[in-house]
Design a protein around this motif. Structure first.
Motif, PDB file in Angstrom:
ATOM      1  N   GLN A  56       0.827  -1.208   0.000  1.00  0.00           N
ATOM      2  CA  GLN A  56       0.000   0.000   0.000  1.00  0.00           C
ATOM      3  C   GLN A  56       0.868   1.268   0.000  1.00  0.00           C
ATOM      4  N   VAL A  59       2.067   1.761  -3.527  1.00  0.00           N
ATOM      5  CA  VAL A  59       0.973   2.240  -4.388  1.00  0.00           C
ATOM      6  C   VAL A  59       0.768   3.742  -4.168  1.00  0.00           C
ATOM      7  N   LYS A  60       0.811   4.134  -2.898  1.00  0.00           N
ATOM      8  CA  LYS A  60       0.630   5.540  -2.552  1.00  0.00           C
ATOM      9  C   LYS A  60       1.720   6.409  -3.186  1.00  0.00           C
ATOM     10  N   ASP A  62       3.011   5.825  -6.010  1.00  0.00           N
ATOM     11  CA  ASP A  62       2.895   5.732  -7.467  1.00  0.00           C
ATOM     12  C   ASP A  62       3.934   4.834  -8.141  1.00  0.00           C
ATOM     13  N   LYS A  64       5.634   1.873 -10.109  1.00  0.00           N
ATOM     14  CA  LYS A  64       5.206   0.995 -11.201  1.00  0.00           C
ATOM     15  C   LYS A  64       6.061  -0.268 -11.275  1.00  0.00           C
ATOM     16  N   SER A  82      -1.815  -5.350  -7.554  1.00  0.00           N
ATOM     17  CA  SER A  82      -1.629  -3.906  -7.685  1.00  0.00           C
ATOM     18  C   SER A  82      -1.169  -3.515  -9.089  1.00  0.00           C
ATOM     19  N   ILE A  84       1.877  -3.687 -10.045  1.00  0.00           N
ATOM     20  CA  ILE A  84       3.294  -3.301 -10.001  1.00  0.00           C
ATOM     21  C   ILE A  84       4.120  -4.439 -10.615  1.00  0.00           C
TER      22      ILE A  84
ATOM     23  N   HIS B  70     -11.835   3.813  -2.546  1.00  0.00           N
ATOM     24  CA  HIS B  70     -10.392   3.530  -2.585  1.00  0.00           C
ATOM     25  C   HIS B  70      -9.592   4.662  -1.950  1.00  0.00           C
ATOM     26  N   THR B  84      -5.309  -4.083   2.197  1.00  0.00           N
ATOM     27  CA  THR B  84      -4.407  -3.300   1.344  1.00  0.00           C
ATOM     28  C   THR B  84      -5.251  -2.607   0.287  1.00  0.00           C
ATOM     29  N   LEU B  86      -5.541  -0.673  -3.062  1.00  0.00           N
ATOM     30  CA  LEU B  86      -4.845  -0.330  -4.298  1.00  0.00           C
ATOM     31  C   LEU B  86      -5.639   0.768  -5.005  1.00  0.00           C
ATOM     32  N   LYS B  87      -5.183   1.166  -6.187  1.00  0.00           N
ATOM     33  CA  LYS B  87      -5.854   2.257  -6.900  1.00  0.00           C
ATOM     34  C   LYS B  87      -7.309   1.942  -7.225  1.00  0.00           C
TER      35      LYS B  87
END
Lengths: 110, 283, 289
Positions: A56, A59-60, A62, A64, A82, A84, B70, B84, B86-87
């Motif tokens: 998380q 993800v926050k 950004d 990739k 996610s 990623i 989200h 968790t 995610l986007k």
């Protein structure tokens, strides 16, 4: 694009950390600007579930692409969900070297 | 009245004591035997029966993706890492969830639904008119031990006399089992291991303010290592069970020694009287 | 590096004695971990020299500031663990029941509840003749032994990255400390005894080890106490393709040695002989890994 690498220390010449969720720091490289920064992993000392928490956190930020040596089951599942991209890398190099190796490799293949 | 039979160390014979004690006391009064060693419940081996089973659930969140913003609030709140964000989706890890209910409170969009998750079962057997066995059994691989123990204790809380077989160790499951009990009987053995684990358990019980009594198992006549500790800490020693190969054999084969042998029946009956007196505070 | 745990499901089957024997008999360079943090007994057998200890912090716990508490009781209603009790006209946290979820901090209208770090145990570093030993101890009334096991394994890996063998004395049961013990290890030695209780515990343990992809080996202790059950256990192991390393007979010398703080393997009895044989078999298997 942001690329992240778990780091054992607060600078890019630190060794890559061989853990993911409990890595003390994460390095972030911006492929467009070439800039880098390092942030402490807020969940490194957590009692459990640190893998998903770290996902998380990425993800926050950004992220990739993640360059990491090994992943626990929960972290692996969360990363896949996610979107990623995970690049496996032996952790016996510095964070900077791991990033350069990945960059060279991705430029050659594209 | 809830009386816990425990031992810091596993394998000292607490199930032997609990099973025989429950059996002999039930010849005179109504007794409930409760197995709170939910990871490895073994009391049932001495009392074969076909139990009534009741599933035990805890509440976990289920994400309603249509409603979810989200925003990440639940994932940031959960200190166990079970959520968790995610986007575009939320991941839930049921094995990490402690069912605290906090995520439902932080969600601004009512996007988490409360759903039950199976963690184990409670089995009830009415063995005789005066003896009931209640066994908690944790689902294999699950870690929510205390939820099942809590369900067992809740079920037996109004019974007149409950003998509880405790889980080994002195951590969360033990604490859930022994908190608020009237008396805890610690079964130990006269070895340095036995002494070490006894002293750890006594320290915990002091914090919980539960009175303690001791039974020495596998005694070979020289129990000074335990006796010294008990007199130093003013703990009563209620019984000594001798080291006996025949006894070990019987017990291991699933026989209840006090049902087989009148002499043992008498000894456990005496132990029962002493324990009840201590629990009532008559001593 | 190979990580091997000695586990038993049921307590008291002789797991710690066997671990201590392996520690002395296996020739590899090794680090030892006592993961039975509720009852850390390996150190009693190995007579190690303590080097130092670190405080172990479990999860943060809730603390109510009595000066800010208005006595509304919302926190008590919200706590599913029953960890908040009323004393007088204020509320306070019962530390040993608090799991550290933080839900109480959400509901308090006065901001009187905060989450504070708490010391729940210690990690001890010691050295023994068989190699470095790490063991944990818990502050009375603390839980969190699964996390402590995790930390012990983590510290052992950090401090001794180059040893060939990590030998872990596992906790009883199949709950959180056991799962922390067997996550990511290569092999487990399952120690059982021929009793109905141990037999049922063993099958639960096998199911769990299997789901964690751990290679299993079996040892039957005090096997001659009930030959019929021993035979059933060995047959089950064969069916499940679990290698039986050996069987140890009942031997009063084991108790005498333990009581006097002498390693069992130094005695001349039948149990000692069997343990030597088992260690040799395990060593052969480890060389194949």
């Amino acid at each position: 694009m942001i690329v992240s690498i778990p780091s054992s220390g607060p600078t890019v010449d630190s060794q890559m950390d061989d853990r993911f969720g409990r890595a003390p720091y994460f390095a972030f490289f911006d492929t467009e600007t070439g800039s880098s920064r390092i942030e402490a992993n807020p969940h490194a000392g957590g009692s459990g579930g640190v893998g998903p928490m770290a996902v998380q956190f990425l993800v926050k930020n950004d992220v990739k692409v993640l360059i990491a040596p090994r992943l626990g089951g929960n972290a692996d599942g969360a990363l896949k969900a996610s979107g990623i991209t995970i690049i496996m890398q032996n952790p016996d190099v510095t964070v900077e070297a791991a990033y350069s190796a990945w960059k060279k490799n991705s430029e050659n293949s594209s | 009245m809830q009386i816990v039979i425990a031992s810091g160390k596993g394998g000292t014979g607490k199930t032997t004591v609990a099973s025989n004690l429950g059996f002999v006391l039930s010849l005179k009064q109504k007794i409930t035997l409760a197995d709170c060693d939910v990871e490895e419940p073994n009391l049932g081996i001495f009392f074969p029966c076909s139990p009534e089973c009741r599933d035990i659930h805890v509440i976990i969140p289920q994400v309603l993706e249509d409603q979810c913003l989200h925003c990440g609030a639940c994932g940031e709140f959960c200190r166990f890492g079970a959520l968790t964000v995610l986007k575009d989706k939320v991941l839930f890890f049921p094995q990490l969830c402690h069912s605290c209910g906090g995520c439902f409170r932080v969600c601004p969009a009512e996007a988490l639904e409360k759903v039950p998750a199976l963690v184990g079962e409670v089995q009830t057997c009415h063995l005789t008119d005066s003896l009931t066995l209640v066994t908690g059994r944790l689902k294999e691989g699950d870690v929510r031990t205390t939820a099942v123990i809590g369900a067992v204790r809740e079920q037996v809380k109004d019974e007149p006399v409950v003998i509880i077989d405790a889980p080994p160790g002195t951590a969360c499951p033990f604490i859930e089992t022994v908190d608020d009990a009237l008396l805890c009987v610690l079964v130990t053995e006269p070895t340095p291991f036995g002494l070490h684990d006894l002293s750890v358990a006594v320290d915990v019980l002091q914090v919980l303010k539960v009175p303690v009594a001791v039974v020495i198992n596998r005694s070979d006549g020289n129990d000074s290592i335990i006796e010294g500790y008990c007199s130093e800490h003013s703990l009563p020693i209620l019984m000594k069970i001798p080291l006996d190969f025949t006894l070990l054999k019987k017990q291991n084969a699933g026989f209840l020694i006090s049902r087989e042998d009148p002499e043992w029946s008498l000894r456990f009956s005496e132990l029962g009287d002493k324990i009840l007196a201590h629990a009532r505070g008559d001593v | 590096m190979i990580q091997v745990a000695v586990v038993s499901g049921k307590g008291g089957t002789g797991k710690t004695i066997l671990t201590a024997s392996f520690a002395c008999l296996l020739p590899q360079d090794k680090v030892l971990i006592d993961a039975d943090v509720d009852a850390a007994n390996l150190s009693l057998l190995l007579n190690p020299e303590d080097i130092h200890s670190d405080e172990f912090r479990g999860m943060d716990g809730a603390v109510i500031d009595a000066n800010l508490c208005s006595g509304c009781g919302l926190c008590q209603e919200a706590c599913v663990y029953g960890a908040i009790r009323k004393t007088g006209d204020r509320y306070e946290v019962v530390p040993y029941r608090c799991e550290g979820c933080g839900t109480c901090t959400l509901v308090c209208p006065e901001d009187a509840v905060s989450m504070q770090p708490r010391i729940t145990g210690k990690i001890h570093y010691a050295k023994s003749s068989a190699g470095p030993l790490l063991y944990g101890s818990l502050t009375p009334g603390s839980g969190n032994s699964g996390l402590l096991v995790h930390r012990l394994r983590q510290e052992a890996g950090l401090r001794h990255p180059d040893v060939f063998l990590t030998l872990i004395d596992g906790p009883p049961g199949i709950g959180c400390p056991l799962i922390s013990t067997i996550t990511g290890i290569q092999a487990a030695v399952l120690v059982t005894e021929p009793s109905k209780s141990a037999q049922s515990d063993l099958s639960r343990l096998i199911t769990l080890c299997r789901s964690f992809h751990v290679t299993m080996f079996l040892v039957v202790n005090r096997y001659d106490v009930n030959l019929d059950i021993t035979q059933e256990i060995v047959r089950m192991a064969d069916e499940m393709k679990i290698h039986v390393l050996g069987k140890i007979p009942y031997d009063i010398l084991v108790l005498h040695a333990t009581r006097n703080g002498i390693p069992v393997i130094q005695s001349e009895g039948p149990a000692s002989k069997a343990i030597h044989e088992i260690a040799k078999n395990l060593n052969d298997e480890l060389e194949k890994v």
